[in-house]
Write a protein that holds these residues in place. Structure first.
Motif, PDB file in Angstrom:
ATOM      1  N   TYR A 212       0.769  -0.911  -0.068  1.00  0.00           N
ATOM      2  CA  TYR A 212      -0.038   0.148  -0.016  1.00  0.00           C
ATOM      3  C   TYR A 212       0.864   1.361  -0.098  1.00  0.00           C
ATOM      4  O   TYR A 212       1.975   1.114   0.636  1.00  0.00           O
ATOM      5  N   PRO A 213       0.399   2.283  -0.607  1.00  0.00           N
ATOM      6  CA  PRO A 213       1.205   3.674  -0.299  1.00  0.00           C
ATOM      7  C   PRO A 213       1.052   3.800   1.263  1.00  0.00           C
ATOM      8  O   PRO A 213       0.060   3.960   1.896  1.00  0.00           O
ATOM      9  N   PRO A 214       2.251   4.105   2.065  1.00  0.00           N
ATOM     10  CA  PRO A 214       2.124   4.026   3.367  1.00  0.00           C
ATOM     11  C   PRO A 214       1.915   5.544   3.889  1.00  0.00           C
ATOM     12  O   PRO A 214       1.629   5.670   4.968  1.00  0.00           O
ATOM     13  N   GLY A 215       1.783   6.533   2.849  1.00  0.00           N
ATOM     14  CA  GLY A 215       1.134   7.833   3.593  1.00  0.00           C
ATOM     15  C   GLY A 215       2.231   8.465   4.457  1.00  0.00           C
ATOM     16  O   GLY A 215       3.427   8.312   4.462  1.00  0.00           O
ATOM     17  N   SER A 216       1.571   8.966   5.501  1.00  0.00           N
ATOM     18  CA  SER A 216       2.569   9.697   6.459  1.00  0.00           C
ATOM     19  C   SER A 216       3.240   8.898   7.411  1.00  0.00           C
ATOM     20  O   SER A 216       4.301   9.375   8.151  1.00  0.00           O
ATOM     21  N   THR A 217       2.858   7.424   7.485  1.00  0.00           N
ATOM     22  CA  THR A 217       3.535   6.787   8.374  1.00  0.00           C
ATOM     23  C   THR A 217       5.306   6.635   7.726  1.00  0.00           C
ATOM     24  O   THR A 217       6.295   6.161   8.524  1.00  0.00           O
ATOM     25  N   PHE A 218       5.533   6.773   6.502  1.00  0.00           N
ATOM     26  CA  PHE A 218       6.647   6.917   5.883  1.00  0.00           C
ATOM     27  C   PHE A 218       7.597   7.924   6.685  1.00  0.00           C
ATOM     28  O   PHE A 218       8.950   7.921   6.152  1.00  0.00           O
ATOM     29  N   LYS A 219       7.013   9.122   6.940  1.00  0.00           N
ATOM     30  CA  LYS A 219       7.528  10.079   7.450  1.00  0.00           C
ATOM     31  C   LYS A 219       8.656  10.009   8.678  1.00  0.00           C
ATOM     32  O   LYS A 219       9.494  10.360   8.779  1.00  0.00           O
ATOM     33  N   VAL A 220       8.523   8.738   9.314  1.00  0.00           N
ATOM     34  CA  VAL A 220       9.593   8.238  10.296  1.00  0.00           C
ATOM     35  C   VAL A 220      10.854   7.951   9.452  1.00  0.00           C
ATOM     36  O   VAL A 220      12.072   8.232   9.849  1.00  0.00           O
ATOM     37  N   VAL A 221      10.772   7.313   8.133  1.00  0.00           N
ATOM     38  CA  VAL A 221      11.915   7.189   7.361  1.00  0.00           C
ATOM     39  C   VAL A 221      12.619   8.358   6.877  1.00  0.00           C
ATOM     40  O   VAL A 221      13.803   8.583   7.087  1.00  0.00           O
ATOM     41  N   THR A 222      11.784   9.278   6.562  1.00  0.00           N
ATOM     42  CA  THR A 222      12.231  10.673   6.034  1.00  0.00           C
ATOM     43  C   THR A 222      12.952  11.264   7.270  1.00  0.00           C
ATOM     44  O   THR A 222      13.959  11.858   7.088  1.00  0.00           O
ATOM     45  N   TYR A 332       3.589   8.939  -4.463  1.00  0.00           N
ATOM     46  CA  TYR A 332       4.070   8.469  -5.566  1.00  0.00           C
ATOM     47  C   TYR A 332       4.012   7.032  -5.685  1.00  0.00           C
ATOM     48  O   TYR A 332       3.071   6.238  -5.714  1.00  0.00           O
ATOM     49  N   ASN A 333       5.381   6.262  -5.966  1.00  0.00           N
ATOM     50  CA  ASN A 333       5.696   4.954  -6.020  1.00  0.00           C
ATOM     51  C   ASN A 333       6.052   4.162  -4.757  1.00  0.00           C
ATOM     52  O   ASN A 333       6.311   2.986  -4.931  1.00  0.00           O
ATOM     53  N   THR A 334       6.069   5.043  -3.805  1.00  0.00           N
ATOM     54  CA  THR A 334       6.394   4.287  -2.556  1.00  0.00           C
ATOM     55  C   THR A 334       5.181   3.395  -2.093  1.00  0.00           C
ATOM     56  O   THR A 334       4.217   3.826  -1.920  1.00  0.00           O
ATOM     57  N   ARG A 335       5.604   2.055  -1.825  1.00  0.00           N
ATOM     58  CA  ARG A 335       4.671   1.265  -1.331  1.00  0.00           C
ATOM     59  C   ARG A 335       5.044   0.369  -0.319  1.00  0.00           C
ATOM     60  O   ARG A 335       6.491  -0.005  -0.309  1.00  0.00           O
ATOM     61  N   ALA A 336       4.494  -0.048   0.669  1.00  0.00           N
ATOM     62  CA  ALA A 336       4.757  -1.112   1.860  1.00  0.00           C
ATOM     63  C   ALA A 336       3.855  -1.995   2.220  1.00  0.00           C
ATOM     64  O   ALA A 336       2.748  -1.684   2.156  1.00  0.00           O
ATOM     65  N   THR A 337       4.271  -3.063   2.728  1.00  0.00           N
ATOM     66  CA  THR A 337       3.567  -4.211   3.421  1.00  0.00           C
ATOM     67  C   THR A 337       3.175  -3.802   4.848  1.00  0.00           C
ATOM     68  O   THR A 337       4.136  -2.886   5.325  1.00  0.00           O
ATOM     69  N   PRO A 338       2.277  -4.072   5.404  1.00  0.00           N
ATOM     70  CA  PRO A 338       2.116  -3.792   6.785  1.00  0.00           C
ATOM     71  C   PRO A 338       3.167  -4.663   7.826  1.00  0.00           C
ATOM     72  O   PRO A 338       3.842  -3.733   8.658  1.00  0.00           O
ATOM     73  N   LEU A 339       3.815  -5.573   7.348  1.00  0.00           N
ATOM     74  CA  LEU A 339       5.051  -6.378   7.929  1.00  0.00           C
ATOM     75  C   LEU A 339       6.175  -5.101   7.887  1.00  0.00           C
ATOM     76  O   LEU A 339       6.892  -5.046   9.063  1.00  0.00           O
ATOM     77  N   GLN A 340       6.350  -4.428   6.775  1.00  0.00           N
ATOM     78  CA  GLN A 340       7.459  -3.624   6.501  1.00  0.00           C
ATOM     79  C   GLN A 340       7.353  -2.445   7.314  1.00  0.00           C
ATOM     80  O   GLN A 340       8.204  -2.100   8.142  1.00  0.00           O
ATOM     81  N   MET A 341       6.121  -2.034   7.573  1.00  0.00           N
ATOM     82  CA  MET A 341       6.078  -0.806   8.328  1.00  0.00           C
ATOM     83  C   MET A 341       6.182  -1.240   9.919  1.00  0.00           C
ATOM     84  O   MET A 341       6.526  -0.328  10.767  1.00  0.00           O
ATOM     85  N   ALA A 342       5.836  -2.371  10.262  1.00  0.00           N
ATOM     86  CA  ALA A 342       6.158  -2.912  11.526  1.00  0.00           C
ATOM     87  C   ALA A 342       7.639  -2.780  11.879  1.00  0.00           C
ATOM     88  O   ALA A 342       7.941  -2.502  12.765  1.00  0.00           O
ATOM     89  N   MET A 343       8.402  -3.153  10.766  1.00  0.00           N
ATOM     90  CA  MET A 343       9.893  -3.204  10.870  1.00  0.00           C
ATOM     91  C   MET A 343      10.381  -1.835  11.082  1.00  0.00           C
ATOM     92  O   MET A 343      11.374  -1.789  11.933  1.00  0.00           O
ATOM     93  N   PRO A 431      -9.483   6.611   1.148  1.00  0.00           N
ATOM     94  CA  PRO A 431      -7.887   6.873   1.769  1.00  0.00           C
ATOM     95  C   PRO A 431      -7.853   5.448   2.722  1.00  0.00           C
ATOM     96  O   PRO A 431      -8.766   5.115   3.202  1.00  0.00           O
ATOM     97  N   TYR A 432      -6.683   4.996   2.569  1.00  0.00           N
ATOM     98  CA  TYR A 432      -6.190   4.020   3.345  1.00  0.00           C
ATOM     99  C   TYR A 432      -5.932   4.612   5.093  1.00  0.00           C
ATOM    100  O   TYR A 432      -5.078   5.556   4.764  1.00  0.00           O
ATOM    101  N   ALA A 433      -6.012   4.017   5.857  1.00  0.00           N
ATOM    102  CA  ALA A 433      -5.883   4.516   7.118  1.00  0.00           C
ATOM    103  C   ALA A 433      -4.771   3.703   7.931  1.00  0.00           C
ATOM    104  O   ALA A 433      -4.763   2.633   7.885  1.00  0.00           O
ATOM    105  N   TRP A 434      -3.611   4.413   8.123  1.00  0.00           N
ATOM    106  CA  TRP A 434      -2.575   3.878   8.709  1.00  0.00           C
ATOM    107  C   TRP A 434      -2.123   4.107  10.339  1.00  0.00           C
ATOM    108  O   TRP A 434      -2.615   5.341  10.594  1.00  0.00           O
ATOM    109  N   PHE A 435      -1.438   3.328  10.925  1.00  0.00           N
ATOM    110  CA  PHE A 435      -0.997   3.627  12.146  1.00  0.00           C
ATOM    111  C   PHE A 435       0.044   2.563  12.405  1.00  0.00           C
ATOM    112  O   PHE A 435       0.045   1.539  12.447  1.00  0.00           O
TER     113      PHE A 435
END
Length: 489
Positions: A212-222, A332-343, A431-435
């Motif tokens: 999925y597009p991880p949205g703002s949860t990817f801001k941890v990486v940034t 954009y093209n950033t995509r992640a599995t839930p397992l990846q975002m847990a990592m 929208p996808y809701a992430w946490f």
């Protein structure tokens, strides 16, 4: 007379030699082709002539075997099948095996040589070992909390123990009952056709096989990339970020849902998820820096297995500066599995270290003697420990003062990051809701759990969908379940 006896003896020897040669030719040279012939049912009959080994969760079997009395004698059974389907997969006499049933098939079916104390003797006698057992890392309370939390909504949950990489929960919704596919009769065919034609895709493992597009949860990486590279040195200094922000090389202007994002410090921008700040930070870090940070966390890794394969999460490495800005806020093209975002959350919780996640604690013989154990997993340092410490502070602020308040747990330290990922043509899709989050209980020496939750079709008006309002309560229930469970010894 003696001459006739000699001739008869010689002829008998020739016949015996011919018979032995022919038998050897059949067994050694032609045997594999006969064994693989679809008309040869003996391997299939042998496969199901004894009970299959068990998959265990929390010391209890969630799979079993039923004696049908038919030619393919034993069928697979499942306890709470939909709850554990994203882990067990299915073992079907007609459609084969998936997930753990497939990855650990040799142990479960009894064909793994390690199940025998004398494997060479077994090869000689062609004896079959009883099926072995697979002991998982799952926390049954966390698995149940994730499953109940998602309910009828489409989505997924992944939970990891940060200090070890043990997977504590892996849930995908909607789910299905693997027992419907166990046998080989007409009912199995009907179930297969129904499940595969269902638009909700109940057999899709959204936790590890859907990105999925991880949205703002990817801001941890940034944020990690910006702090590690020195682009940001003070969490409370203005970031020189305009609002709106014109994407480099374009006339497209990026705005914010939050207020007061112009020149906002990283602390405020993280707490209230200012897109403009993080888009510009990604551009300031640069393509090389953002690519390295994302790949350190595990993006673009095509070899991850837990032990079954995981779909690779992706960070585009060929972007221009405008595309990089969007990539840095999880679009954009950033995509992640839930397992990846847990990592990602686990890396923050564990001082900047990522440990390879795993689902199998050990395999054993039917009597309980160990065959193989997971052992310790090596850690990969993905950010400076000081950066992880500051990100822990930022994620804690999100839960105590920002958009993730609904994940707060009394008596525990909780860090989190919300995300609402736009998708579809012109961002018209729901929208996808992430946490993503982590939690450390009072008295714990380190965070006990890291969680990622994504909800595809939140049951709310579009404007009310958010990671904090929809996904965070699910994460909270999973974290509470783990914190209330005694630590594994």
């Amino acid at each position: 007379m003696t001459r006739y006896i000699r001739h008869a003896t010689a002829f008998g020897v020739v016949l015996l030699t011919a018979l032995l040669v022919h038998t050897a030719w059949l067994q050694v040279l032609q045997g594999p082709s006969y064994g693989g012939n679809p008309a040869n049912r003996r391997p299939t009959i042998a496969r199901y002539e004894q009970p299959r080994g068990r998959i265990l969760v929390g010391g209890r079997a969630v799979t079993g075997s039923r004696d049908t009395g038919e030619q393919l004698r034993y069928e697979r059974t499942y306890t709470q099948g939909p709850l554990y389907a994203p882990v067990t997969g299915f073992a079907s006499q007609r459609y084969g095996t998936t997930l753990l049933e497939h990855a650990e098939d040799r142990v479960l079916s009894g064909t793994d040589p390690m199940l025998s104390a004398f494997p060479l003797w077994n090869d000689f006698t062609r004896a079959q070992n009883p099926g072995g057992d697979v002991v998982t890392t799952l926390d049954p309370a966390a698995q149940r909390a994730a499953y109940t939390g998602l309910g009828a909504r489409r989505g997924a949950v992944a939970a990891i123990e940060p200090t070890t990489g043990r997977i504590l929960a892996l849930v995908s919704a909607p789910s299905y009952d693997p027992a419907e596919l166990s046998g080989n009769g007409p009912a199995v065919t009907r179930a297969w056709n129904r499940l595969n034609s269902d638009p909700a895709q109940p057999m899709l493992n959204r936790a590890v096989r859907q990105t999925y597009p991880p949205g703002s949860t990817f801001k941890v990486v940034t944020a990690a990339a910006a702090l590690d590279s020195g682009v940001v040195t003070d969490l409370d200094e203005p970031t020189d970020s305009p609002d709106p922000y014109t994407l480099p090389g374009t006339t497209t202007r990026l705005a914010n849902e939050a207020e007061d994002c112009e020149d906002a410090p990283l602390r405020y921008a993280f707490e209230f998820s200012c897109n403009t700040v993080f888009a510009k930070l990604g551009v300031d870090v640069g393509v090389a820096g953002m690519r390295a940070a994302a790949q350190d966390f595990g993006f673009n890794d095509r070899g991850l297995r837990i032990p079954f394969s995981v779909a690779p999460s992706s960070f585009d490495t060929t972007v221009d500066r405008g595309q990089l800005a969007l990539s840095s806020i999880g679009q954009y093209n950033t995509r992640a599995t839930p397992l990846q975002m847990a990592m990602v959350a686990a890396a923050v919780a564990d001082g900047g270290q990522v440990r390879t996640p795993y689902l199998v604690e050990r395999t054993t013989r039917s009597g309980g003697d160990p065959v193989a154990t997971a052992g310790s997993r090596s850690a990969r340092q993905v950010m400076h420990p000081s950066t992880a410490e500051r990100l822990q502070e930022l994620m804690t602020d999100v839960v105590t003062e920002g958009t993730g308040r609904s994940a707060a747990i009394r008596g525990a330290t909780v860090g989190g990051k919300t995300g609402t990922a736009q998708h579809g043509v012109g961002n018209t899709g729901m929208p996808y809701a992430w946490f993503v989050s982590w939690a450390q209980g009072r008295g714990d020496t380190a965070p006990r759990v890291a969680v990622a939750v994504v909800v595809e079709d939140a049951s709310a008006r579009r404007g009310d969908i958010s990671g904090g309002g929809t996904a965070a309560p699910i994460a909270k229930s999973v974290m509470e379940a783990v914190l209330h469970t005694p630590p594994a010894r």
